[in-house]
Motif scaffolding. Structure first.
Motif, mmCIF file in Angstrom:
data_model
loop_
_atom_site.group_PDB
_atom_site.id
_atom_site.type_symbol
_atom_site.label_atom_id
_atom_site.label_comp_id
_atom_site.label_asym_id
_atom_site.label_seq_id
_atom_site.Cartn_x
_atom_site.Cartn_y
_atom_site.Cartn_z
ATOM 1 N N GLN A 58 0.839 -1.193 0.000
ATOM 2 C CA GLN A 58 0.000 0.000 0.000
ATOM 3 C C GLN A 58 0.878 1.249 0.000
ATOM 4 O O GLN A 58 1.834 1.354 0.772
ATOM 5 C CB GLN A 58 -0.908 -0.009 1.226
ATOM 6 N N GLY A 59 0.563 2.183 -0.910
ATOM 7 C CA GLY A 59 1.342 3.405 -1.018
ATOM 8 C C GLY A 59 2.375 3.381 -2.128
ATOM 9 O O GLY A 59 2.917 4.427 -2.503
ATOM 10 N N ASP A 60 2.673 2.189 -2.667
ATOM 11 C CA ASP A 60 3.569 2.117 -3.830
ATOM 12 C C ASP A 60 2.891 2.768 -5.037
ATOM 13 O O ASP A 60 1.650 2.824 -5.120
ATOM 14 C CB ASP A 60 3.908 0.662 -4.163
ATOM 15 N N LEU A 61 3.705 3.243 -5.969
ATOM 16 C CA LEU A 61 3.206 3.886 -7.185
ATOM 17 C C LEU A 61 3.725 3.133 -8.399
ATOM 18 O O LEU A 61 4.940 3.001 -8.590
ATOM 19 C CB LEU A 61 3.673 5.348 -7.238
ATOM 20 N N VAL A 243 4.939 13.949 -11.380
ATOM 21 C CA VAL A 243 6.096 14.290 -10.545
ATOM 22 C C VAL A 243 5.667 14.504 -9.101
ATOM 23 O O VAL A 243 6.340 14.054 -8.157
ATOM 24 C CB VAL A 243 6.819 15.538 -11.095
ATOM 25 N N GLU A 244 4.533 15.173 -8.900
ATOM 26 C CA GLU A 244 4.019 15.387 -7.533
ATOM 27 C C GLU A 244 3.721 14.053 -6.852
ATOM 28 O O GLU A 244 4.034 13.865 -5.666
ATOM 29 C CB GLU A 244 2.764 16.258 -7.586
ATOM 30 N N LYS A 245 3.105 13.126 -7.608
ATOM 31 C CA LYS A 245 2.790 11.808 -7.037
ATOM 32 C C LYS A 245 4.072 11.060 -6.662
ATOM 33 O O LYS A 245 4.127 10.378 -5.626
ATOM 34 C CB LYS A 245 1.981 10.972 -8.043
ATOM 35 N N THR A 249 4.957 9.939 -2.943
ATOM 36 C CA THR A 249 5.155 8.505 -2.710
ATOM 37 C C THR A 249 6.472 8.259 -1.985
ATOM 38 O O THR A 249 6.522 7.547 -0.978
ATOM 39 C CB THR A 249 5.143 7.739 -4.047
ATOM 40 N N LYS A 250 7.551 8.858 -2.483
ATOM 41 C CA LYS A 250 8.866 8.630 -1.889
ATOM 42 C C LYS A 250 8.952 9.253 -0.498
ATOM 43 O O LYS A 250 9.562 8.675 0.418
ATOM 44 C CB LYS A 250 9.958 9.159 -2.825
ATOM 45 N N ALA A 251 8.311 10.414 -0.320
ATOM 46 C CA ALA A 251 8.337 11.078 0.988
ATOM 47 C C ALA A 251 7.621 10.263 2.058
ATOM 48 O O ALA A 251 7.980 10.311 3.244
ATOM 49 C CB ALA A 251 7.707 12.465 0.876
ATOM 50 N N SER A 252 6.610 9.492 1.634
ATOM 51 C CA SER A 252 5.837 8.696 2.595
ATOM 52 C C SER A 252 6.353 7.261 2.720
ATOM 53 O O SER A 252 5.702 6.418 3.345
ATOM 54 C CB SER A 252 4.356 8.680 2.191
ATOM 55 N N GLY A 253 7.490 6.981 2.089
ATOM 56 C CA GLY A 253 8.095 5.649 2.230
ATOM 57 C C GLY A 253 7.640 4.641 1.195
ATOM 58 O O GLY A 253 7.998 3.453 1.291
ATOM 59 N N GLY A 254 6.851 5.077 0.216
ATOM 60 C CA GLY A 254 6.431 4.171 -0.854
ATOM 61 C C GLY A 254 7.508 4.039 -1.926
ATOM 62 O O GLY A 254 8.494 4.780 -1.945
ATOM 63 N N ARG A 255 7.298 3.077 -2.811
ATOM 64 C CA ARG A 255 8.258 2.825 -3.886
ATOM 65 C C ARG A 255 7.639 3.187 -5.230
ATOM 66 O O ARG A 255 6.437 2.997 -5.448
ATOM 67 C CB ARG A 255 8.676 1.356 -3.883
ATOM 68 N N VAL A 256 8.478 3.669 -6.128
ATOM 69 C CA VAL A 256 8.055 3.980 -7.492
ATOM 70 C C VAL A 256 8.496 2.817 -8.380
ATOM 71 O O VAL A 256 9.692 2.536 -8.512
ATOM 72 C CB VAL A 256 8.670 5.305 -7.990
ATOM 73 N N PHE A 292 14.330 8.669 -9.389
ATOM 74 C CA PHE A 292 12.893 8.504 -9.216
ATOM 75 C C PHE A 292 12.486 7.045 -8.998
ATOM 76 O O PHE A 292 11.589 6.750 -8.223
ATOM 77 C CB PHE A 292 12.151 9.021 -10.457
ATOM 78 N N VAL A 293 13.132 6.135 -9.703
ATOM 79 C CA VAL A 293 12.621 4.763 -9.821
ATOM 80 C C VAL A 293 13.276 3.833 -8.799
ATOM 81 O O VAL A 293 14.491 3.824 -8.633
ATOM 82 C CB VAL A 293 12.858 4.224 -11.255
ATOM 83 N N ASP A 294 12.427 3.047 -8.117
ATOM 84 C CA ASP A 294 12.898 2.104 -7.101
ATOM 85 C C ASP A 294 12.833 0.649 -7.557
ATOM 86 O O ASP A 294 13.514 -0.208 -6.998
ATOM 87 C CB ASP A 294 12.070 2.248 -5.825
ATOM 88 N N GLY A 295 12.004 0.360 -8.529
ATOM 89 C CA GLY A 295 11.859 -1.002 -9.018
ATOM 90 C C GLY A 295 11.342 -0.976 -10.438
ATOM 91 O O GLY A 295 10.855 0.053 -10.931
ATOM 92 N N ILE A 296 11.444 -2.118 -11.110
ATOM 93 C CA ILE A 296 11.029 -2.190 -12.511
ATOM 94 C C ILE A 296 10.303 -3.499 -12.793
ATOM 95 O O ILE A 296 10.648 -4.559 -12.255
ATOM 96 C CB ILE A 296 12.251 -2.038 -13.458
ATOM 97 N N ILE A 297 9.273 -3.394 -13.609
ATOM 98 C CA ILE A 297 8.593 -4.554 -14.193
ATOM 99 C C ILE A 297 8.991 -4.573 -15.657
ATOM 100 O O ILE A 297 8.788 -3.590 -16.377
ATOM 101 C CB ILE A 297 7.072 -4.434 -14.056
ATOM 102 N N THR A 298 9.579 -5.668 -16.110
ATOM 103 C CA THR A 298 10.084 -5.718 -17.475
ATOM 104 C C THR A 298 9.985 -7.133 -18.008
ATOM 105 O O THR A 298 9.710 -8.078 -17.265
ATOM 106 C CB THR A 298 11.552 -5.211 -17.510
ATOM 107 N N GLY A 299 10.190 -7.263 -19.314
ATOM 108 C CA GLY A 299 10.262 -8.594 -19.912
ATOM 109 C C GLY A 299 11.695 -9.096 -19.829
ATOM 110 O O GLY A 299 12.543 -8.546 -19.124
ATOM 111 N N PHE A 300 11.978 -10.159 -20.572
ATOM 112 C CA PHE A 300 13.338 -10.698 -20.625
ATOM 113 C C PHE A 300 13.980 -10.250 -21.932
ATOM 114 O O PHE A 300 13.386 -10.376 -23.006
ATOM 115 C CB PHE A 300 13.313 -12.223 -20.492
ATOM 116 N N HIS A 301 15.191 -9.722 -21.819
ATOM 117 C CA HIS A 301 15.838 -9.057 -22.948
ATOM 118 C C HIS A 301 16.886 -9.950 -23.607
ATOM 119 O O HIS A 301 17.555 -10.743 -22.945
ATOM 120 C CB HIS A 301 16.459 -7.750 -22.480
#
Length: 344
Positions: A58-61, A243-245, A249-256, A292-301
């Protein structure tokens, strides 16, 4: 900063190239496999993509790219001073310069400035620029804006590479939320999302946000051509709200969480320059400090892809190697119709 891609090479068995969309393999698009990779430890878990909310909190973006894939292969007659030079010439759209001007790859023996490409009775283009240093040519269409896109949709077909053995309809190359035409190749990391999964994420308190980055042409049909990742210019746009979101998100401890390398490129370009709409040639690798980015969803390259360099900004190359070795052993499917990788 480095501008040349590193050589991340490995053997990929041909049977792991996904040649059919999941729906044609009897799988719902959100039921493809998902490998979950821990950025710090390299620990690997195996699951299915529809279980994504189990790995977010909860709180992740989650930031998605809503660029819509256009049918970027066109056929034309090549005319020079009203004389027919070639009957059937293939043109691959590479990137838009403005509403009527595109950089394209023209698959023909010889192209000169002033040559005419006749696509149909009501659509043509003139070659206005080219350089010997690049295989791309710049053309100006006889139509622009929505009218041009309407003709491209009527005449074109989607780009497909050698591992796709038969043509698939353009709908197979779209994400469910695609809305802004412009990508010549599908922003494929978002393909596995269904509306049901998106609603499920929101029900679990996970935020969604959409940006655009229009993907360019990734392969110029010349295996001997060495191009730098910084030669790849792509248009992107994100809003001040995004950008505001991100900041909240990061200020409240969530992940982008970026859905795809395209989203990482757009967000980090904006973070670095402060420019929310523009063109980026940003190259991200292990020495790049993600802002900005803390994690990624991606395919296999695929082997040697510059996208693999970007993934080393998230975790050490050794852990990425181990994960890809594990993916091959577990028969994960590669490319735009394949399985998913969550790095978090």
């Amino acid at each position: 900063m480095m501008t040349k891609a590193t050589t991340f090479d490995f053997y990929l068995p041909s049977e792991l190239n996904a040649s059919h969309p999941p729906e044609r393999r009897g799988i719902r698009r959100d039921h493809v496999k998902m490998m979950v990779l821990d950025r710090i430890t390299g620990n690997i878990r195996h699951d299915q993509f529809f279980q994504l909310s189990n790995y977010l909190k909860q709180g992740d973006l989650v930031v998605l790219n809503n660029s819509r894939t256009i049918p970027a292969i066109l056929q034309a007659k090549l005319l020079r001073e009203t004389k027919l030079i070639e009957e059937n010439v293939e043109i691959r759209l590479a990137r838009s310069r403005d509403e009527e001007v595109w950089d394209v790859l023209i698959v023909a023996n010889e192209i000169k400035r002033g040559d005419i490409l006749q696509f149909s009775s009501d659509l043509s283009a003139i070659v206005i620029e080219y350089t010997d240093s690049s295989p791309l040519r710049t053309i100006q269409f006889s139509k622009k804006g929505t009218e041009l896109f309407n003709r491209i949709y009527a005449l074109g077909e989607p780009i497909r590479y050698e591992y796709i053995h038969q043509p698939w309809a353009l709908d197979y190359y779209q994400t469910v939320f695609a809305s802004v035409p412009g990508s010549v190749e599908m922003p494929s990391a978002g393909r596995a999302f269904s509306w049901e999964l998106l609603f499920n994420l929101q029900r679990n308190g996970i935020q969604l946000e959409f940006i655009q980055l229009h993907t360019g042409l990734s392969y110029l049909l010349d295996d001997e051509l060495e191009t730098s990742p910084t030669d790849n210019y792509e248009k992107y746009h994100l809003s001040e709200t995004t950008v505001e979101k991100i900041d909240k998100t990061k200020a409240s401890g969530g992940r982008v969480i970026a859905v795809g390398t395209t989203v990482v490129r757009a967000l980090e370009s904006a973070a670095m320059t402060g420019v929310l709409s523009g063109v980026t040639n940003l190259y991200i690798n292990q020495s790049f400090p993600l802002k900005f980015v803390d994690g990624i969803i991606t395919g296999f390259h695929e082997p040697k892809a510059s996208h693999l360099d970007m993934l080393t900004a998230f975790l050490p190359q050794e852990l990425l190697w181990n994960a890809y070795d594990e993916a091959i052993k577990n028969r994960y499917q590669w490319h735009e119709f394949g399985d998913m990788n969550l790095i978090i």
